[in-house]
Design a protein around this motif. Structure first.
Motif, PDB file in Angstrom:
ATOM      1  N   SER A 286       0.834  -1.188   0.000  1.00 32.91           N
ATOM      2  CA  SER A 286       0.000   0.000   0.000  1.00 32.91           C
ATOM      3  C   SER A 286       0.873   1.243   0.000  1.00 32.91           C
ATOM      4  O   SER A 286       2.090   1.172   0.176  1.00 32.91           O
ATOM      5  CB  SER A 286      -0.907   0.005   1.235  1.00 32.91           C
ATOM      6  OG  SER A 286      -0.124   0.088   2.419  1.00 32.91           O
ATOM      7  N   SER A 287       0.230   2.384  -0.193  1.00 34.11           N
ATOM      8  CA  SER A 287       0.922   3.668  -0.132  1.00 34.11           C
ATOM      9  C   SER A 287      -0.029   4.702   0.461  1.00 34.11           C
ATOM     10  O   SER A 287      -1.236   4.472   0.557  1.00 34.11           O
ATOM     11  CB  SER A 287       1.384   4.111  -1.524  1.00 34.11           C
ATOM     12  OG  SER A 287       0.279   4.243  -2.405  1.00 34.11           O
TER      13      SER A 287
ATOM     14  N   VAL B 192      -4.280   0.924  -2.093  1.00 34.15           N
ATOM     15  CA  VAL B 192      -3.549  -0.181  -2.699  1.00 34.15           C
ATOM     16  C   VAL B 192      -3.717  -0.101  -4.210  1.00 34.15           C
ATOM     17  O   VAL B 192      -4.658   0.523  -4.705  1.00 34.15           O
ATOM     18  CB  VAL B 192      -4.043  -1.552  -2.179  1.00 34.15           C
ATOM     19  CG1 VAL B 192      -3.915  -1.628  -0.670  1.00 34.15           C
ATOM     20  CG2 VAL B 192      -5.475  -1.809  -2.607  1.00 34.15           C
ATOM     21  N   PRO B 193      -2.814  -0.711  -4.977  1.00 35.68           N
ATOM     22  CA  PRO B 193      -2.938  -0.678  -6.440  1.00 35.68           C
ATOM     23  C   PRO B 193      -4.243  -1.311  -6.913  1.00 35.68           C
ATOM     24  O   PRO B 193      -4.782  -2.215  -6.277  1.00 35.68           O
ATOM     25  CB  PRO B 193      -1.730  -1.490  -6.910  1.00 35.68           C
ATOM     26  CG  PRO B 193      -0.753  -1.424  -5.775  1.00 35.68           C
ATOM     27  CD  PRO B 193      -1.587  -1.396  -4.533  1.00 35.68           C
ATOM     28  N   SER B 194      -4.731  -0.835  -8.046  1.00 36.45           N
ATOM     29  CA  SER B 194      -5.978  -1.360  -8.617  1.00 36.45           C
ATOM     30  C   SER B 194      -5.730  -2.518  -9.576  1.00 36.45           C
ATOM     31  O   SER B 194      -6.658  -2.987 -10.239  1.00 36.45           O
ATOM     32  CB  SER B 194      -6.722  -0.240  -9.346  1.00 36.45           C
ATOM     33  OG  SER B 194      -5.919   0.280 -10.409  1.00 36.45           O
ATOM     34  N   LEU B 195      -4.489  -2.990  -9.665  1.00 38.73           N
ATOM     35  CA  LEU B 195      -4.103  -4.009 -10.646  1.00 38.73           C
ATOM     36  C   LEU B 195      -4.984  -5.252 -10.563  1.00 38.73           C
ATOM     37  O   LEU B 195      -5.447  -5.770 -11.585  1.00 38.73           O
ATOM     38  CB  LEU B 195      -2.637  -4.383 -10.413  1.00 38.73           C
ATOM     39  CG  LEU B 195      -1.948  -5.199 -11.506  1.00 38.73           C
ATOM     40  CD1 LEU B 195      -1.833  -4.397 -12.791  1.00 38.73           C
ATOM     41  CD2 LEU B 195      -0.556  -5.629 -11.027  1.00 38.73           C
TER      42      LEU B 195
ATOM     43  N   VAL C 282      -0.881 -11.439   0.074  1.00 41.18           N
ATOM     44  CA  VAL C 282      -0.258 -11.255   1.385  1.00 41.18           C
ATOM     45  C   VAL C 282      -0.125  -9.768   1.699  1.00 41.18           C
ATOM     46  O   VAL C 282      -0.150  -8.915   0.814  1.00 41.18           O
ATOM     47  CB  VAL C 282       1.136 -11.925   1.451  1.00 41.18           C
ATOM     48  CG1 VAL C 282       1.035 -13.414   1.216  1.00 41.18           C
ATOM     49  CG2 VAL C 282       2.095 -11.300   0.431  1.00 41.18           C
ATOM     50  N   GLY C 283       0.021  -9.464   2.981  1.00 36.90           N
ATOM     51  CA  GLY C 283       0.302  -8.096   3.392  1.00 36.90           C
ATOM     52  C   GLY C 283      -0.850  -7.137   3.200  1.00 36.90           C
ATOM     53  O   GLY C 283      -2.027  -7.514   3.241  1.00 36.90           O
ATOM     54  N   ASP C 284      -0.502  -5.878   2.957  1.00 39.40           N
ATOM     55  CA  ASP C 284      -1.494  -4.803   2.905  1.00 39.40           C
ATOM     56  C   ASP C 284      -2.494  -4.945   1.773  1.00 39.40           C
ATOM     57  O   ASP C 284      -3.586  -4.373   1.836  1.00 39.40           O
ATOM     58  CB  ASP C 284      -0.789  -3.448   2.742  1.00 39.40           C
ATOM     59  CG  ASP C 284       0.026  -3.065   3.966  1.00 39.40           C
ATOM     60  OD1 ASP C 284       0.043  -3.847   4.929  1.00 39.40           O
ATOM     61  OD2 ASP C 284       0.636  -1.982   3.949  1.00 39.40           O
TER      62      ASP C 284
ATOM     63  N   ASP D 162     -12.317  -6.202  -2.581  1.00 42.96           N
ATOM     64  CA  ASP D 162     -13.307  -5.426  -1.854  1.00 42.96           C
ATOM     65  C   ASP D 162     -13.368  -4.022  -2.444  1.00 42.96           C
ATOM     66  O   ASP D 162     -12.757  -3.742  -3.487  1.00 42.96           O
ATOM     67  CB  ASP D 162     -13.013  -5.413  -0.351  1.00 42.96           C
ATOM     68  CG  ASP D 162     -11.708  -4.690   0.003  1.00 42.96           C
ATOM     69  OD1 ASP D 162     -11.101  -4.047  -0.875  1.00 42.96           O
ATOM     70  OD2 ASP D 162     -11.296  -4.756   1.180  1.00 42.96           O
ATOM     71  N   ASP D 163     -14.085  -3.103  -1.795  1.00 40.38           N
ATOM     72  CA  ASP D 163     -14.250  -1.767  -2.362  1.00 40.38           C
ATOM     73  C   ASP D 163     -12.992  -0.918  -2.270  1.00 40.38           C
ATOM     74  O   ASP D 163     -12.948   0.190  -2.801  1.00 40.38           O
ATOM     75  CB  ASP D 163     -15.417  -1.038  -1.682  1.00 40.38           C
ATOM     76  CG  ASP D 163     -15.250  -0.938  -0.172  1.00 40.38           C
ATOM     77  OD1 ASP D 163     -14.219  -1.411   0.364  1.00 40.38           O
ATOM     78  OD2 ASP D 163     -16.150  -0.389   0.489  1.00 40.38           O
ATOM     79  N   ARG D 164     -11.940  -1.439  -1.618  1.00 41.28           N
ATOM     80  CA  ARG D 164     -10.654  -0.730  -1.560  1.00 41.28           C
ATOM     81  C   ARG D 164      -9.612  -1.376  -2.464  1.00 41.28           C
ATOM     82  O   ARG D 164      -8.439  -1.013  -2.430  1.00 41.28           O
ATOM     83  CB  ARG D 164     -10.139  -0.704  -0.125  1.00 41.28           C
ATOM     84  CG  ARG D 164     -11.019   0.100   0.840  1.00 41.28           C
ATOM     85  CD  ARG D 164     -10.522  -0.054   2.266  1.00 41.28           C
ATOM     86  NE  ARG D 164      -9.093   0.241   2.362  1.00 41.28           N
ATOM     87  CZ  ARG D 164      -8.257  -0.367   3.201  1.00 41.28           C
ATOM     88  NH1 ARG D 164      -8.696  -1.337   3.995  1.00 41.28           N
ATOM     89  NH2 ARG D 164      -6.985  -0.012   3.249  1.00 41.28           N
ATOM     90  N   SER D 165     -10.025  -2.356  -3.267  1.00 44.05           N
ATOM     91  CA  SER D 165      -9.156  -3.093  -4.197  1.00 44.05           C
ATOM     92  C   SER D 165      -8.250  -4.108  -3.509  1.00 44.05           C
ATOM     93  O   SER D 165      -7.289  -4.587  -4.111  1.00 44.05           O
ATOM     94  CB  SER D 165      -8.303  -2.145  -5.052  1.00 44.05           C
ATOM     95  OG  SER D 165      -9.115  -1.386  -5.913  1.00 44.05           O
ATOM     96  N   LEU D 166      -8.542  -4.468  -2.256  1.00 42.94           N
ATOM     97  CA  LEU D 166      -7.819  -5.548  -1.602  1.00 42.94           C
ATOM     98  C   LEU D 166      -8.365  -6.877  -2.105  1.00 42.94           C
ATOM     99  O   LEU D 166      -9.579  -7.054  -2.240  1.00 42.94           O
ATOM    100  CB  LEU D 166      -7.989  -5.480  -0.075  1.00 42.94           C
ATOM    101  CG  LEU D 166      -7.097  -4.530   0.707  1.00 42.94           C
ATOM    102  CD1 LEU D 166      -7.449  -3.081   0.406  1.00 42.94           C
ATOM    103  CD2 LEU D 166      -7.234  -4.796   2.208  1.00 42.94           C
ATOM    104  N   ILE D 167      -7.468  -7.818  -2.378  1.00 46.01           N
ATOM    105  CA  ILE D 167      -7.891  -9.126  -2.870  1.00 46.01           C
ATOM    106  C   ILE D 167      -8.622  -9.893  -1.764  1.00 46.01           C
ATOM    107  O   ILE D 167      -8.118 -10.038  -0.649  1.00 46.01           O
ATOM    108  CB  ILE D 167      -6.688  -9.942  -3.368  1.00 46.01           C
ATOM    109  CG1 ILE D 167      -6.123  -9.310  -4.649  1.00 46.01           C
ATOM    110  CG2 ILE D 167      -7.082 -11.395  -3.618  1.00 46.01           C
ATOM    111  CD1 ILE D 167      -4.961 -10.081  -5.249  1.00 46.01           C
TER     112      ILE D 167
END
Length: 392
Positions: free
Chosen positions: A108-109, A239-242, A273-275, A251-256
Motif C-alpha cells: 500500500s501507499s 492499494v494498487p488497482s491491478l 499477502v500483506g497490505d 473489496d471496495d478498496r481493491s484488496l484481494i
C-alpha cells in the motif's frame, strides 16, 4: 509434478521479499522457479522512512544482495497487467511472465487523493526519495523558524511528528488528527505518548479533519486555517488497482478477497499477502502492518511449498501482541495487546522500549538473512481462542 513450477512474486516490500526468500528455501529441492518483480532495485525499509525525513542516513539495501544465494530471479519493473485466465503478468517495458502460482504482495501507499491539494502540496513517506526531499525542506523551514503540519494521527503520523520535532528544535510542529493520537492504546500508554509529544513541543489539533491543503496552509473542516510551510500527509492508505482491473475478486478498496488459506476466492492460484490482501479472521479483518504482514508471507510460502508437493494445508491463524511506537531516537512506548489488537494492562516505556522498537524495526532484514538457511518464524501468536473458530 513440481519440476518447472513457476512462481511469480509481485512486490519486494517486507512481505514480498520474505515470501520469495522463504519459498526458495522451502522448495530448494523441488525444481520450482521463483521470480520476484519490483519497480526499484532497492529494498525500502518502510518502517524507517520517518528517520530519513529527520535527516538520518540509512543503509542502502539492494534487492539482488538480499536474494544472493537463493536462486530467486529478480526482474526490475512495475507489473502493469495480470491475465489470471492465461496466468500471465505483464511488466512495463513489454516483459511477459507466465506463472503457475502468483503471490500478490504489492502493498500500500499513502492516499493523497481524498483531500484537495494533498497530492500537489503535501509530502509523503512513500519512498526514500520523497522522504529525502521532505528532509531538505524541513531544514529550510527550521532555519527560518517556520511551521510544519503532520496530517494524520495514526502510528505513522505520531512517529514522524516526534522524529521531526526532535531533529528540528527551530520549527513549530502541529499534528492534526480526526481522532486522539494513541486512541488504540490503553490509558497509561496513551498518556505517556501525549507527554512525550508535549516534551518535544508538538502541538495537537484533534477531533477535526483536514478539508484542503494549500501551498502555505492547511484548511480544517471547522473553518480554521493553519499556517503550514511544509505539510506531511500520513492520513489514509490505498492499494494498487491491478487486481481489480484484472477481474480478480476484491473489496471496495481493491484488496484481494482471500479464503482461509490466503488464496484468492475467485482465482485460487493467486495468493495475496500483506497490505493488499483482505484477510478476515474470527475477530475481524487484519489491518495493514508489518506485524501481521510478515506472518501472512511466512504462511503463504509454507502453503505454496506444501501445495506443490501435493500436501494438505491448515487455515491461516494469527494474533496481534503489541503496538510499538517510536517517539524520536531516545524514547518509545510499547503497548501490549490481545489477539484482536485491543490493549492489555502491560506496557513498556523509556530506554527498554527504545531497544524493543529498534529490534522490531530491524528484525525483517535479520529474518531474511537467516531464512536462506533455516525456517525462521515471525508468528509470535496464532491468536489462541480468538482464531480457533472459522470466519462465519
Amino acid at each position: 509434478m513440481t519440476d518447472g513450477h513457476r512462481i511469480v512474486v509481485l512486490g519486494a516490500g517486507y512481505t514480498g521479499m520474505f515470501s520469495a526468500i522463504r519459498l526458495a528455501h522451502r522448495t530448494r529441492r523441488t525444481g520450482v522457479e521463483i521470480t520476484l518483480v519490483n519497480p526499484s532495485g532497492r529494498f525500502v525499509e518502510r518502517l524507517r522512512m520517518h528517520q530519513i525525513a529527520a535527516r538520518q542516513e540509512l543503509p542502502h539495501h539492494r534487492i539482488t544482495d538480499l536474494l544472493d544465494g537463493t536462486g530467486v530471479r529478480f526482474v526490475r519493473g512495475a507489473a502493469t497487467a495480470i491475465d489470471p485466465e492465461a496466468r500471465r503478468v505483464t511488466v512495463d517495458g513489454g516483459t511477459s511472465l507466465s506463472y503457475d502460482t502468483l503471490v500478490y504482495a504489492l502493498g500500500s501507499s499513502t492516499d493523497t487523493g481524498t483531500v484537495p491539494g494533498a497530492a500537489a502540496h503535501a509530502f509523503t513517506l512513500n519512498s526514500p526519495e520523497v522522504a529525502g526531499r521532505l528532509a531538505a525542506r524541513l531544514t529550510e523551514v527550521a532555519s527560518a523558524g517556520g511551521t510544519v503540519t503532520v496530517c494524520g494521527g495514526g502510528l505513522t503520523g505520531i512517529e514522524a511528528a516526534a522524529e521531526i520535532a526532535e531533529a528540528h528544535s527551530g520549527l513549530h510542529l502541529t499534528l492534526i488528527s480526526s481522532e486522539e493520537p494513541g486512541s488504540m492504546m490503553g490509558d497509561k500508554a496513551r498518556a505517556y505518548l501525549h507527554r512525550a509529544l508535549g516534551r518535544l513541543g508538538v502541538t495537537l489539533v484533534t477531533g477535526v479533519r483536514v478539508a484542503k491543503v494549500l501551498p502555505d496552509a492547511v484548511e480544517l473542516a471547522d473553518g480554521r486555517t493553519l499556517r503550514s510551510d511544509a505539510c506531511l500527509w500520513t492520513a489514509g492508505v490505498k492499494v494498487p488497482s491491478l487486481a481489480a482491473v484484472a477481474g480478480i475478486a476484491t473489496d471496495d478498496r481493491s484488496l484481494i478477497l482471500t479464503d482461509a488459506t490466503l488464496r484468492s476466492v475467485s482465482h485460487p492460484r493467486i495468493h495475496a499477502v500483506g497490505d493488499a490482501a483482505a484477510v478476515r479472521l474470527a475477530y475481524g479483518q487484519l489491518h495493514g502492518s508489518c506485524q501481521s504482514g510478515l506472518p501472512t508471507a511466512q504462511y503463504t510460502a509454507d502453503t505454496i511449498a506444501r501445495l506443490v508437493r501435493g500436501e494438505s494445508v491448515e487455515p491461516f491463524r494469527f494474533g496481534y501482541f503489541h503496538q510499538p511506537v517510536s517517539l524520536g531516537r531516545r524514547d518509545a512506548v510499547i503497548q501490549f495487546t490481545k489477539a484482536d489488537s485491543s490493549p492489555v494492562g502491560m506496557r513498556l516505556t523509556g530506554r527498554g522500549a527504545v531497544w524493543y522498537k529498534e529490534f522490531v524495526s530491524g528484525s525483517p532484514l535479520t529474518t531474511y538473512r537467516y531464512s536462506k538457511r533455516v525456517n525462521v518464524s515471525t508468528i509470535v501468536s496464532r491468536g489462541g481462542r480468538a482464531t480457533r473458530e472459522p470466519v462465519a
